[in-house]
Design a protein around this motif. Structure first.
Motif, short mmCIF file in Angstrom:
data_model
loop_
_atom_site.label_atom_id
_atom_site.label_comp_id
_atom_site.label_asym_id
_atom_site.label_seq_id
_atom_site.Cartn_x
_atom_site.Cartn_y
_atom_site.Cartn_z
N VAL A 39 11.69 7.33 -8.21
CA VAL A 39 13.02 7.23 -7.30
C VAL A 39 13.00 7.57 -5.93
CG1 VAL A 39 14.83 9.59 -6.37
CG2 VAL A 39 13.53 9.80 -8.86
N ASN A 40 13.81 6.15 -5.43
CA ASN A 40 13.83 5.21 -4.82
C ASN A 40 12.37 4.75 -4.31
OD1 ASN A 40 16.10 6.22 -4.25
ND2 ASN A 40 16.27 7.79 -3.58
N GLY A 41 11.76 4.43 -5.41
CA GLY A 41 10.33 4.03 -5.35
C GLY A 41 9.21 4.81 -5.15
N GLN A 42 9.08 6.21 -5.21
CA GLN A 42 8.03 7.32 -4.70
C GLN A 42 8.33 7.79 -6.64
OE1 GLN A 42 9.16 9.49 -2.27
NE2 GLN A 42 8.74 7.65 -0.26
N LYS A 43 7.02 7.50 -6.39
CA LYS A 43 6.16 8.56 -7.71
C LYS A 43 7.41 9.87 -7.91
CE LYS A 43 2.83 5.36 -9.97
NZ LYS A 43 1.55 5.72 -10.12
#
Length: 61
Positions: A39-43
């Protein structure tokens, strides 16, 4: 011996299966199963299921 609760059976059915094979459950282990999402580049890890395993010993007799 370890017995895993299958997707198609209930815990009671698994316990019945353990006894029919001549074993007695002595310990219950519950492991969470996670799903990885980004999500938004974060795991991010979300629990999606639970794996239930019984450790059992052979009945004497």
């Amino acid at each position: 011996m370890k017995f895993e609760v299958l997707e198609t059976e209930t815990i009671s059915e698994c316990l019945d299966r353990i006894q029919k094979e001549g074993y007695t459950p002595v310990r219950r282990i519950e492991k969470p199963i996670f799903k990885e999402t980004i999500v938004n580049g974060q795991k991010s890890y979300e629990p999606v299921a639970s794996q239930v395993i019984f450790e059992a010993v052979q009945q004497e007799g």
